[in-house]
Design an enzyme around this catalytic site. Sequence first.
Site, PDB file in Angstrom:
ATOM      1  CD1 TRP A  67      -1.172  -0.601  -3.970  1.00 28.27           C
ATOM      2  CD2 TRP A  67      -1.529   0.542  -5.874  1.00 28.27           C
ATOM      3  NE1 TRP A  67      -1.699  -1.470  -4.901  1.00 28.27           N
ATOM      4  CE2 TRP A  67      -1.930  -0.786  -6.070  1.00 28.27           C
ATOM      5  CE3 TRP A  67      -1.657   1.439  -6.930  1.00 28.27           C
ATOM      6  CZ2 TRP A  67      -2.454  -1.247  -7.272  1.00 28.27           C
ATOM      7  CZ3 TRP A  67      -2.179   0.990  -8.140  1.00 28.27           C
ATOM      8  CH2 TRP A  67      -2.570  -0.338  -8.302  1.00 28.27           C
ATOM      9  CD1 TRP A  93     -17.626  12.051 -18.000  1.00 29.68           C
ATOM     10  CD2 TRP A  93     -18.345  10.098 -17.218  1.00 29.68           C
ATOM     11  NE1 TRP A  93     -16.548  11.194 -17.960  1.00 29.68           N
ATOM     12  CE2 TRP A  93     -16.955   9.987 -17.488  1.00 29.68           C
ATOM     13  CE3 TRP A  93     -19.010   8.973 -16.711  1.00 29.68           C
ATOM     14  CZ2 TRP A  93     -16.234   8.813 -17.273  1.00 29.68           C
ATOM     15  CZ3 TRP A  93     -18.288   7.810 -16.505  1.00 29.68           C
ATOM     16  CH2 TRP A  93     -16.931   7.729 -16.777  1.00 29.68           C
ATOM     17  CD  GLU A 122      -2.736  -1.269  -0.042  1.00 26.66           C
ATOM     18  OE1 GLU A 122      -3.206  -0.247  -0.578  1.00 26.66           O
ATOM     19  OE2 GLU A 122      -2.882  -2.415  -0.513  1.00 26.66           O
ATOM     20  CD1 TRP A 161     -11.447  10.096  -6.375  1.00 27.87           C
ATOM     21  CD2 TRP A 161     -13.273   9.414  -7.477  1.00 27.87           C
ATOM     22  NE1 TRP A 161     -12.512  10.187  -5.510  1.00 27.87           N
ATOM     23  CE2 TRP A 161     -13.639   9.783  -6.164  1.00 27.87           C
ATOM     24  CE3 TRP A 161     -14.256   8.957  -8.343  1.00 27.87           C
ATOM     25  CZ2 TRP A 161     -14.965   9.697  -5.713  1.00 27.87           C
ATOM     26  CZ3 TRP A 161     -15.580   8.867  -7.898  1.00 27.87           C
ATOM     27  CH2 TRP A 161     -15.919   9.236  -6.600  1.00 27.87           C
ATOM     28  CG  ASN A 182      -8.478   1.327  -0.056  1.00 29.86           C
ATOM     29  OD1 ASN A 182      -8.396   2.291  -0.817  1.00 29.86           O
ATOM     30  ND2 ASN A 182      -8.241   0.090  -0.445  1.00 29.86           N
ATOM     31  CD1 TRP A 222     -13.588  10.071 -14.710  1.00 29.83           C
ATOM     32  CD2 TRP A 222     -12.123  10.985 -13.306  1.00 29.83           C
ATOM     33  NE1 TRP A 222     -12.570  10.615 -15.463  1.00 29.83           N
ATOM     34  CE2 TRP A 222     -11.654  11.188 -14.630  1.00 29.83           C
ATOM     35  CE3 TRP A 222     -11.354  11.471 -12.254  1.00 29.83           C
ATOM     36  CZ2 TRP A 222     -10.466  11.856 -14.927  1.00 29.83           C
ATOM     37  CZ3 TRP A 222     -10.165  12.134 -12.546  1.00 29.83           C
ATOM     38  CH2 TRP A 222      -9.733  12.324 -13.856  1.00 29.83           C
TER      39      TRP A 222
HETATM   40  P1  FAD Z   1      -3.484   1.767   5.245  1.00 28.47           P
HETATM   41  O1  FAD Z   1      -4.260   0.651   4.645  1.00 28.47           O
HETATM   42  O2  FAD Z   1      -2.963   1.587   6.592  1.00 28.47           O
HETATM   43  O3  FAD Z   1      -2.277   2.061   4.236  1.00 28.47           O
HETATM   44  C1  FAD Z   1      -1.073   2.713   4.654  1.00 28.47           C
HETATM   45  C2  FAD Z   1      -0.810   3.929   3.811  1.00 28.47           C
HETATM   46  O4  FAD Z   1      -0.564   3.582   2.454  1.00 28.47           O
HETATM   47  C3  FAD Z   1      -1.961   4.914   3.768  1.00 28.47           C
HETATM   48  O5  FAD Z   1      -1.974   5.732   4.902  1.00 28.47           O
HETATM   49  C4  FAD Z   1      -1.679   5.663   2.482  1.00 28.47           C
HETATM   50  O6  FAD Z   1      -0.713   6.666   2.657  1.00 28.47           O
HETATM   51  C5  FAD Z   1      -1.089   4.586   1.591  1.00 28.47           C
HETATM   52  N1  FAD Z   1      -2.116   3.969   0.750  1.00 28.47           N
HETATM   53  C6  FAD Z   1      -2.940   2.961   1.092  1.00 28.47           C
HETATM   54  N2  FAD Z   1      -3.703   2.609   0.034  1.00 28.47           N
HETATM   55  C7  FAD Z   1      -3.371   3.435  -0.970  1.00 28.47           C
HETATM   56  C8  FAD Z   1      -3.816   3.564  -2.318  1.00 28.47           C
HETATM   57  N3  FAD Z   1      -4.746   2.760  -2.844  1.00 28.47           N
HETATM   58  N4  FAD Z   1      -3.275   4.535  -3.062  1.00 28.47           N
HETATM   59  C9  FAD Z   1      -2.316   5.342  -2.575  1.00 28.47           C
HETATM   60  N5  FAD Z   1      -1.858   5.260  -1.314  1.00 28.47           N
HETATM   61  C10 FAD Z   1      -2.371   4.310  -0.521  1.00 28.47           C
HETATM   62  N6  FAD Z   1      -5.276   8.050   0.045  1.00 28.47           N
HETATM   63  C11 FAD Z   1      -4.801   9.210   0.502  1.00 28.47           C
HETATM   64  O7  FAD Z   1      -3.835   9.218   1.272  1.00 28.47           O
HETATM   65  N7  FAD Z   1      -5.364  10.400   0.128  1.00 28.47           N
HETATM   66  C12 FAD Z   1      -6.448  10.462  -0.718  1.00 28.47           C
HETATM   67  O8  FAD Z   1      -6.917  11.551  -1.055  1.00 28.47           O
HETATM   68  C13 FAD Z   1      -6.984   9.231  -1.197  1.00 28.47           C
HETATM   69  N8  FAD Z   1      -8.090   9.217  -1.993  1.00 28.47           N
HETATM   70  C14 FAD Z   1      -8.561   8.020  -2.472  1.00 28.47           C
HETATM   71  C15 FAD Z   1      -9.671   8.012  -3.346  1.00 28.47           C
HETATM   72  C16 FAD Z   1     -10.161   6.825  -3.857  1.00 28.47           C
HETATM   73  C17 FAD Z   1     -11.346   6.828  -4.806  1.00 28.47           C
HETATM   74  C18 FAD Z   1      -9.554   5.606  -3.491  1.00 28.47           C
HETATM   75  C19 FAD Z   1     -10.082   4.302  -4.028  1.00 28.47           C
HETATM   76  C20 FAD Z   1      -8.467   5.590  -2.625  1.00 28.47           C
HETATM   77  C21 FAD Z   1      -7.961   6.790  -2.115  1.00 28.47           C
HETATM   78  N9  FAD Z   1      -6.845   6.810  -1.227  1.00 28.47           N
HETATM   79  C22 FAD Z   1      -6.351   8.012  -0.787  1.00 28.47           C
HETATM   80  C23 FAD Z   1      -6.127   5.559  -0.890  1.00 28.47           C
HETATM   81  C24 FAD Z   1      -6.600   4.850   0.386  1.00 28.47           C
HETATM   82  O9  FAD Z   1      -7.980   4.692   0.373  1.00 28.47           O
HETATM   83  C25 FAD Z   1      -6.183   5.566   1.673  1.00 28.47           C
HETATM   84  O10 FAD Z   1      -4.805   5.885   1.622  1.00 28.47           O
HETATM   85  C26 FAD Z   1      -6.422   4.688   2.902  1.00 28.47           C
HETATM   86  O11 FAD Z   1      -7.778   4.333   2.990  1.00 28.47           O
HETATM   87  C27 FAD Z   1      -6.000   5.428   4.148  1.00 28.47           C
HETATM   88  O12 FAD Z   1      -6.228   4.671   5.291  1.00 28.47           O
HETATM   89  P2  FAD Z   1      -5.037   4.057   6.151  1.00 28.47           P
HETATM   90  O13 FAD Z   1      -4.062   5.105   6.491  1.00 28.47           O
HETATM   91  O14 FAD Z   1      -5.647   3.293   7.256  1.00 28.47           O
HETATM   92  O15 FAD Z   1      -4.373   3.091   5.080  1.00 28.47           O
END
Ligand code: FAD
Length: 482
Positions: free
Chosen positions: A291, A320, A288, A396, A355, A373
Site C-alpha cells: 500500500w 463541504w 501494508e 485521506w 491505522n 478532507w
Molecule cells: P504497520 O501496520 O506495521 O505497517 C507497516 C508499514 O506499512 C507502515 O509503517 C507504513 O509505512 C506502511 N503502511 C501501513 N499501512 C499503510 C497504508 N494504509 N498506506 C500506506 N502505507 C501504509 N502512513 C504513513 O506512513 N504516513 C502518514 O502520513 C499516514 N497518514 C495516514 C492518514 C490516514 C487518514 C490513513 C487512513 C492512513 C495513514 N497512514 C499513513 C497509513 C497507516 O495508518 C500508517 O502507516 C500506520 O498506521 C503506521 O503504523 P505502523 O508502522 O505500526 O504500521
Amino acid sequence: MAKKNQLHVVWLRNDLRSYDNAALYYAATAANDNADSAVLAVYIATPKTWQQHQMAPRKQDLIRRRVLQMQTELARQNIALLALEAETYQDCSTILAGLAQAGMVTLYGQTEYELREQQRDKVITKQLQDDGITVNWYDRLCVMPPGSIVTQNGDTYKVFTPFKKTWLSRLYEQEIRCFPRPKATELIDAEPLAKQLGLSAIRAGDGSSADWPVAEQQVLDKLRNFCQQQVADYNEQRDFPALDGTSRLSAYLACGVLSAQQCVNRLQLEAGAALEQEKSGASVWLSELIWREFYKHILVAYPDLIKHKPFQADTAAIRWRDDKSMFKAWCEGKTGYPIVDAAMRQLNQTGWMHNRLRMITASFLVKDLQIDWRWGEQYFMSQLIDGEFAANNGGWQWAASTGTDAAPYFRIFNPVTQSERFDPDAEFIKKYIPELARLTDKEIHWPHRKTTPSGYWPAIVDHSEARKLTLELFSEVKKSDE
Ligand code: FAD
C-alpha cells in the site's frame, strides 16, 4: 586527518541510514578507489520549508536527533557528516554550489517524489552539471520504483488489488538487494570546510520525539524483533488499537532510517513459507508495505495530487461545511464520540495514531461533520511523527471517497459500532479518556444514553442525521456528473 582534493558528496535527505543506502555506498566506494578523494556526507535542515509543508514539530525533532546520531555512527565508519542548518530549499543549492567550489566531483543522493523536491533537484542537478560535476540519483524509496509496476498497456494501476498482484509476481522473480554499510579509508575533518564556507551547524531539536529511539541498530532490532515475534499475529491483532499489534516503524520508514527493502528482506528471512499464505500475518504485513508503494506510484503518476486536487475530479464540487468550531472540536478530541476523541488525543499527545483510528477519525471528519478532507489531511501532517505526503493523502482520499480505490461514498463508518468492534473492552478509550473509565464497557462507547457524564462533551452531531446529509452532498455531485 587528511585533506583530500576530490570530494564525493552524499546529500542525505529521506535516507537517514548507513545500511542499505545506495548513495552512501557508491560514494564511499568511489572515494576508496582513489587515494586523492574522500567521501563527505551532508544533511541540510530547512525548517522554513518544513513549516511551509506543515511538517510536525515531532517529526522535525526526530530528524534532528537522527542526523546528530548518524554523525556519530558514520564517524565510526570513517565518514564525516556535515550536519547543517539552513532555512529553505533554495539554501541547499547555495550550499551545494559552495561544496562544488571546494572540490566536489560527484553528488550522490536518493530520489524524492514530491513536486517541490523534484523541482529543487532538477535545478540543482542542472546547476552542478553545468559546472562539470557528476550527479547520481538512486530511486530507492520503493522496492519496486514508480513506473516499474504498470498494466499491460503501460498505464499506472488505479486500483490496489491488481497493483499488488503484479508487485508480488515481480518480487518472486528477483532478489531484493540491500547495500552493505560502507566504510571510508580515512576520516576527513569537515569543520574547516564548514568554516570556510560560512555554514551553520544543525540545531538540536526540542526533544519531543524522545520516545522514538534513533540509533540505527535499535531500529534494525525493532524490525527484526517484529518479524520474529509479532508478525505471525499481525492479521489478528492489527485492527485493535489497545494491542501492540503493528510494527510502529512508520516514522522510521518516513525519514528513511529504515528502507522498505530492509523490511521486505527481513520479512522474507524470518517468515519463510508463511509469506506465501494469503491470510498469514507476514503476507498481510507485506500488503501494508505494498500500500505504501501504491500511493507513491500514484503520486508520481499524478503529481497534481500535491496541489490538493481530489483524485476523482467530480468530487471537487462537493460543498463541504465551512465550520471552524466543529473542526477545532475534532482536532482537540472534543466531539463527544469517545473513540474519535481518544484517537485524537493519542495523535496530539504522541504524534502517532493507530491505522484503524486514522480511518475512523478521518471518516468522522468527512462523513459525520462534512468537513473538507484537506483540512484533516493538513492537521494530520502537522501532528504526525510519520507524516508522509503520499500515504497521508492516499489515506485521506480513501476515507473521503474521493481517491483511487476509494471506499464507495455510501459506505459510512458508524463510529460507535467501530468502537464496540475494535476496542471491545474500551481499554484504549480508558487510557486516553480516564474521565470515562468508571462507565461500564457497554456505556462507554456511547456515553450519552442517559445524560452526558460530567467532564465529557455532548455529541457534536447525531450520526444518523449526519449520514443522510453526507449522502445528499455526494449524490448532488454524482448526479450532476451523469
Ligand atoms: P504497520 O501496520 O506495521 O505497517 C507497516 C508499514 O506499512 C507502515 O509503517 C507504513 O509505512 C506502511 N503502511 C501501513 N499501512 C499503510 C497504508 N494504509 N498506506 C500506506 N502505507 C501504509 N502512513 C504513513 O506512513 N504516513 C502518514 O502520513 C499516514 N497518514 C495516514 C492518514 C490516514 C487518514 C490513513 C487512513 C492512513 C495513514 N497512514 C499513513 C497509513 C497507516 O495508518 C500508517 O502507516 C500506520 O498506521 C503506521 O503504523 P505502523 O508502522 O505500526 O504500521
